[in-house]
Design a protein around this motif. Structure first.
Motif, PDB file in Angstrom:
ATOM      1  N   ARG A   1       1.132   7.752  -6.811  1.00 59.35           N
ATOM      2  CA  ARG A   1       1.990   7.580  -5.642  1.00 59.35           C
ATOM      3  C   ARG A   1       2.929   6.432  -5.958  1.00 59.35           C
ATOM      4  O   ARG A   1       2.586   5.538  -6.740  1.00 59.35           O
TER       5      ARG A   1
ATOM      6  N   ASP B   1       5.920   3.625  -4.379  1.00 60.61           N
ATOM      7  CA  ASP B   1       6.567   3.027  -3.225  1.00 60.61           C
ATOM      8  C   ASP B   1       7.378   1.812  -3.650  1.00 60.61           C
ATOM      9  O   ASP B   1       7.214   1.283  -4.741  1.00 60.61           O
TER      10      ASP B   1
ATOM     11  N   HIS C   1      11.035   2.821   0.694  1.00 59.64           N
ATOM     12  CA  HIS C   1      11.170   4.155   0.100  1.00 59.64           C
ATOM     13  C   HIS C   1       9.880   4.511  -0.633  1.00 59.64           C
ATOM     14  O   HIS C   1       9.259   3.668  -1.265  1.00 59.64           O
ATOM     15  N   SER C   2       9.454   5.766  -0.521  1.00 59.32           N
ATOM     16  CA  SER C   2       8.253   6.205  -1.234  1.00 59.32           C
ATOM     17  C   SER C   2       8.431   7.653  -1.678  1.00 59.32           C
ATOM     18  O   SER C   2       9.285   8.370  -1.172  1.00 59.32           O
ATOM     19  N   LEU C   3       7.621   8.046  -2.627  1.00 59.03           N
ATOM     20  CA  LEU C   3       7.605   9.419  -3.103  1.00 59.03           C
ATOM     21  C   LEU C   3       6.289  10.058  -2.697  1.00 59.03           C
ATOM     22  O   LEU C   3       5.273   9.372  -2.568  1.00 59.03           O
ATOM     23  N   ASP C   4       6.295  11.374  -2.515  1.00 57.65           N
ATOM     24  CA  ASP C   4       5.059  12.078  -2.198  1.00 57.65           C
ATOM     25  C   ASP C   4       4.088  11.946  -3.361  1.00 57.65           C
ATOM     26  O   ASP C   4       4.494  11.979  -4.534  1.00 57.65           O
ATOM     27  N   PRO C   5       2.786  11.786  -3.076  1.00 53.20           N
ATOM     28  CA  PRO C   5       1.802  11.721  -4.163  1.00 53.20           C
ATOM     29  C   PRO C   5       1.844  12.985  -5.017  1.00 53.20           C
ATOM     30  O   PRO C   5       2.127  14.078  -4.518  1.00 53.20           O
ATOM     31  N   PHE C   6       1.595  12.814  -6.304  1.00 52.36           N
ATOM     32  CA  PHE C   6       1.539  13.963  -7.207  1.00 52.36           C
ATOM     33  C   PHE C   6       0.447  13.726  -8.243  1.00 52.36           C
ATOM     34  O   PHE C   6       0.000  12.601  -8.448  1.00 52.36           O
ATOM     35  N   ASN C   7      -0.003  14.801  -8.858  1.00 55.19           N
ATOM     36  CA  ASN C   7      -1.081  14.725  -9.850  1.00 55.19           C
ATOM     37  C   ASN C   7      -0.513  14.758 -11.252  1.00 55.19           C
ATOM     38  O   ASN C   7       0.505  15.389 -11.513  1.00 55.19           O
TER      39      ASN C   7
ATOM     40  N   THR D   1      -3.972  10.674  -9.777  1.00 60.96           N
ATOM     41  CA  THR D   1      -3.125  10.900  -8.618  1.00 60.96           C
ATOM     42  C   THR D   1      -2.162   9.722  -8.601  1.00 60.96           C
ATOM     43  O   THR D   1      -2.595   8.564  -8.630  1.00 60.96           O
TER      44      THR D   1
END
Length: 118
Positions: free
Chosen positions: A21, A23, A28-34, A19
């Protein structure tokens, strides 16, 4: 996503499910992704440099965890990309969390054209 086919021994034995994530210090951050990886790659040059840094900072200490510590530090250094915020010059740091326990965790050392020295 992972392959769930019973005949797919490659994914059953080697698949590392991460997983991710990301930041930045600007907020600024990005949505978590797999992410599914069969081989985790690191730079041999980074491993050499980190080995020198650890040895110089604590020359009398050598533990079995030292190699794992180096890999973790190198992974953190390699997992960056430019922040998508046009007003920010800081790197977007990518944090990985292993969400399974593969039977085999494979690490690839990339030599990056290192000069041969004796």
């Amino acid at each position: 996503s992972s392959c769930n086919a019973l005949h797919c021994s490659t994914h059953q034995k080697f698949a590392s499910n991460f997983t991710l994530r990301a930041d930045c210090e600007c907020g600024h951050s990005l949505d978590p992704f797999n992410s599914l990886e069969l081989v985790y790659s690191i730079s041999a040059q980074s491993l050499i440099e980190e080995s020198k840094n650890i040895s110089n900072s604590n020359p009398n200490q050598s533990t079995p965890k030292e190699f794992g510590t180096k890999l973790k530090l190198i992974g953190a250094l390699q997992d960056t990309q430019p922040c998508p915020n046009p007003y920010c010059k800081a790197p977007l740091r990518i944090h990985r969390t292993l969400s399974n326990k593969p039977d085999v965790f494979t690490i690839s050392l990339n030599w990056d054209g290192l000069p041969i020295t004796s």
